[in-house]
Design a protein around this motif. Structure first.
Motif, PDB file in Angstrom:
ATOM      1  N   LEU A 175      36.961  35.614  47.322  1.00 27.44           N
ATOM      2  CA  LEU A 175      35.610  36.071  47.686  1.00 27.44           C
ATOM      3  C   LEU A 175      34.717  36.167  46.450  1.00 27.44           C
ATOM      4  O   LEU A 175      33.546  35.750  46.462  1.00 27.44           O
ATOM      5  CB  LEU A 175      35.734  37.438  48.366  1.00 27.44           C
ATOM      6  N   PHE A 176      35.259  36.692  45.379  1.00 32.35           N
ATOM      7  CA  PHE A 176      34.433  36.897  44.189  1.00 32.35           C
ATOM      8  C   PHE A 176      34.173  35.583  43.454  1.00 32.35           C
ATOM      9  O   PHE A 176      33.114  35.428  42.831  1.00 32.35           O
ATOM     10  CB  PHE A 176      35.060  37.953  43.271  1.00 32.35           C
ATOM     11  N   ILE A 229      31.168  34.337  45.088  1.00 34.22           N
ATOM     12  CA  ILE A 229      29.955  35.013  44.587  1.00 34.22           C
ATOM     13  C   ILE A 229      29.576  34.433  43.232  1.00 34.22           C
ATOM     14  O   ILE A 229      28.398  34.142  42.980  1.00 34.22           O
ATOM     15  CB  ILE A 229      30.170  36.541  44.549  1.00 34.22           C
ATOM     16  N   ILE A 262      28.181  32.816  48.115  1.00 36.01           N
ATOM     17  CA  ILE A 262      27.914  34.045  48.858  1.00 36.01           C
ATOM     18  C   ILE A 262      26.891  34.819  48.032  1.00 36.01           C
ATOM     19  O   ILE A 262      27.069  34.978  46.818  1.00 36.01           O
ATOM     20  CB  ILE A 262      29.197  34.879  49.050  1.00 36.01           C
ATOM     21  N   PHE A 300      27.837  42.670  39.822  1.00 32.84           N
ATOM     22  CA  PHE A 300      26.938  42.673  40.990  1.00 32.84           C
ATOM     23  C   PHE A 300      27.179  43.941  41.801  1.00 32.84           C
ATOM     24  O   PHE A 300      28.227  44.591  41.701  1.00 32.84           O
ATOM     25  CB  PHE A 300      27.163  41.423  41.860  1.00 32.84           C
ATOM     26  N   ARG A 301      26.191  44.283  42.641  1.00 30.11           N
ATOM     27  CA  ARG A 301      26.275  45.519  43.420  1.00 30.11           C
ATOM     28  C   ARG A 301      27.292  45.384  44.558  1.00 30.11           C
ATOM     29  O   ARG A 301      27.349  44.358  45.223  1.00 30.11           O
ATOM     30  CB  ARG A 301      24.896  45.890  43.991  1.00 30.11           C
ATOM     31  N   ILE A 345      28.835  45.752  48.133  1.00 30.00           N
ATOM     32  CA  ILE A 345      28.185  45.649  49.447  1.00 30.00           C
ATOM     33  C   ILE A 345      28.318  46.955  50.241  1.00 30.00           C
ATOM     34  O   ILE A 345      27.524  47.205  51.158  1.00 30.00           O
ATOM     35  CB  ILE A 345      28.799  44.462  50.231  1.00 30.00           C
ATOM     36  N   ASN A 346      29.292  47.772  49.877  1.00 26.07           N
ATOM     37  CA  ASN A 346      29.545  49.038  50.588  1.00 26.07           C
ATOM     38  C   ASN A 346      29.632  50.174  49.565  1.00 26.07           C
ATOM     39  O   ASN A 346      30.710  50.700  49.280  1.00 26.07           O
ATOM     40  CB  ASN A 346      30.848  48.909  51.389  1.00 26.07           C
ATOM     41  N   HIS A 383      26.923  51.515  42.385  1.00 21.56           N
ATOM     42  CA  HIS A 383      28.292  51.011  42.554  1.00 21.56           C
ATOM     43  C   HIS A 383      28.259  49.509  42.264  1.00 21.56           C
ATOM     44  O   HIS A 383      27.797  48.717  43.086  1.00 21.56           O
ATOM     45  CB  HIS A 383      28.799  51.290  43.966  1.00 21.56           C
ATOM     46  N   LEU A 411      30.364  46.042  40.758  1.00 20.42           N
ATOM     47  CA  LEU A 411      31.657  45.408  40.504  1.00 20.42           C
ATOM     48  C   LEU A 411      31.496  44.478  39.316  1.00 20.42           C
ATOM     49  O   LEU A 411      30.549  43.677  39.279  1.00 20.42           O
ATOM     50  CB  LEU A 411      32.115  44.609  41.729  1.00 20.42           C
ATOM     51  N   GLY A 438      44.511  50.908  46.759  1.00 23.85           N
ATOM     52  CA  GLY A 438      43.300  50.630  47.537  1.00 23.85           C
ATOM     53  C   GLY A 438      42.679  49.276  47.264  1.00 23.85           C
ATOM     54  O   GLY A 438      41.542  49.022  47.653  1.00 23.85           O
ATOM     55  N   GLU A 439      43.437  48.378  46.618  1.00 24.93           N
ATOM     56  CA  GLU A 439      42.899  47.035  46.341  1.00 24.93           C
ATOM     57  C   GLU A 439      42.764  46.244  47.643  1.00 24.93           C
ATOM     58  O   GLU A 439      43.688  46.202  48.445  1.00 24.93           O
ATOM     59  CB  GLU A 439      43.857  46.303  45.392  1.00 24.93           C
ATOM     60  N   VAL A 469      40.525  43.133  47.480  1.00 20.43           N
ATOM     61  CA  VAL A 469      40.162  41.768  47.084  1.00 20.43           C
ATOM     62  C   VAL A 469      41.050  41.364  45.903  1.00 20.43           C
ATOM     63  O   VAL A 469      40.990  41.997  44.842  1.00 20.43           O
ATOM     64  CB  VAL A 469      38.669  41.670  46.688  1.00 20.43           C
ATOM     65  N   HIS A 515      38.795  43.310  39.487  1.00 19.68           N
ATOM     66  CA  HIS A 515      37.415  43.750  39.321  1.00 19.68           C
ATOM     67  C   HIS A 515      37.425  45.207  38.911  1.00 19.68           C
ATOM     68  O   HIS A 515      38.293  45.987  39.307  1.00 19.68           O
ATOM     69  CB  HIS A 515      36.606  43.552  40.606  1.00 19.68           C
ATOM     70  N   HIS A 575      35.283  48.634  39.124  1.00 20.49           N
ATOM     71  CA  HIS A 575      34.183  49.342  39.783  1.00 20.49           C
ATOM     72  C   HIS A 575      33.489  50.221  38.748  1.00 20.49           C
ATOM     73  O   HIS A 575      34.151  50.985  38.039  1.00 20.49           O
ATOM     74  CB  HIS A 575      34.701  50.264  40.892  1.00 20.49           C
TER      75      HIS A 575
HETATM   76  P1  5GP Z   1      38.830  46.849  46.018  1.00 23.90           P
HETATM   77  O1  5GP Z   1      39.027  47.627  47.284  1.00 23.90           O
HETATM   78  O2  5GP Z   1      39.611  45.546  46.054  1.00 23.90           O
HETATM   79  O3  5GP Z   1      39.089  47.631  44.755  1.00 23.90           O
HETATM   80  O4  5GP Z   1      37.290  46.521  45.937  1.00 23.90           O
HETATM   81  C1  5GP Z   1      36.707  45.493  46.645  1.00 23.90           C
HETATM   82  C2  5GP Z   1      35.259  45.839  46.773  1.00 23.90           C
HETATM   83  O5  5GP Z   1      34.553  44.663  47.140  1.00 23.90           O
HETATM   84  C3  5GP Z   1      34.945  46.894  47.837  1.00 23.90           C
HETATM   85  O6  5GP Z   1      34.330  48.016  47.228  1.00 23.90           O
HETATM   86  C4  5GP Z   1      34.031  46.170  48.797  1.00 23.90           C
HETATM   87  O7  5GP Z   1      33.004  47.002  49.312  1.00 23.90           O
HETATM   88  C5  5GP Z   1      33.483  45.043  47.956  1.00 23.90           C
HETATM   89  N1  5GP Z   1      33.107  43.865  48.718  1.00 23.90           N
HETATM   90  C6  5GP Z   1      33.805  43.275  49.729  1.00 23.90           C
HETATM   91  N2  5GP Z   1      33.180  42.191  50.178  1.00 23.90           N
HETATM   92  C7  5GP Z   1      32.035  42.082  49.438  1.00 23.90           C
HETATM   93  C8  5GP Z   1      30.961  41.152  49.452  1.00 23.90           C
HETATM   94  O8  5GP Z   1      30.911  40.178  50.216  1.00 23.90           O
HETATM   95  N3  5GP Z   1      29.947  41.374  48.561  1.00 23.90           N
HETATM   96  C9  5GP Z   1      29.953  42.418  47.681  1.00 23.90           C
HETATM   97  N4  5GP Z   1      28.921  42.531  46.850  1.00 23.90           N
HETATM   98  N5  5GP Z   1      30.965  43.314  47.643  1.00 23.90           N
HETATM   99  C10 5GP Z   1      31.991  43.147  48.517  1.00 23.90           C
END
Ligand code: 5GP
Length: 112
Positions: free
Chosen positions: A3-4, A7, A12, A26-27, A29-30, A36, A38, A91-92, A94, A98, A100
């Protein structure tokens, strides 16, 4: 592609805060805080638990980008937290390492 990586390749959309040859920031999404971000290495390292010696340079570089990302995000003065989630219990979600960067409000400790 992760996914990244998509981006990074602009396949994306994302709200990009900082970029250089090795990393993209980048910011999220949630967002879990008012700020916040990444910060990801462009070259995929799946997770910190799989990092090897040859990743040291890019990982060190990623951390040296943090002050500039924090400045651009407006949290350099107030402070912030860096988090790297690893694996299921960490909690990973993706599998592309990365960092946070969270800030813009007081953050509780210990984290949940
Ligand atoms: P993890 O849970 O792997 O440490 O963090 C993955 C992060 O990627 C989550 O905080 C999630 O909100 C973010 N994320 C997932 N999909 C996308 C996306 O399509 N765009 C962006 N900007 N962030 C995303």
């Amino acid at each position: 592609m992760t996914l990244f990586e998509k981006i990074v390749a602009r396949q994306i959309p994302a709200e990009i805060v900082f970029e250089d040859e090795q990393v993209l920031a980048f910011r999220d999404i949630n967002p879990q805080a008012p700020v916040h971000i990444l910060i990801v290495p462009k070259r995929v390292i799946p997770r910190i638990g799989l990092a090897v010696e040859s990743d040291a340079s890019v990982l060190g570089h990623l951390l040296t980008c943090v002050p500039e990302v924090a400045r651009r995000s407006g949290v350099a003065e107030g402070g912030y937290r860096l988090v790297i989630n690893n694996g299921r219990d960490g909690g990973e979600t993706v599998p592309h390492l990365h960092c946070h960067l969270l800030g813009g409000r007081p953050l509780a400790w210990p984290p949940g």
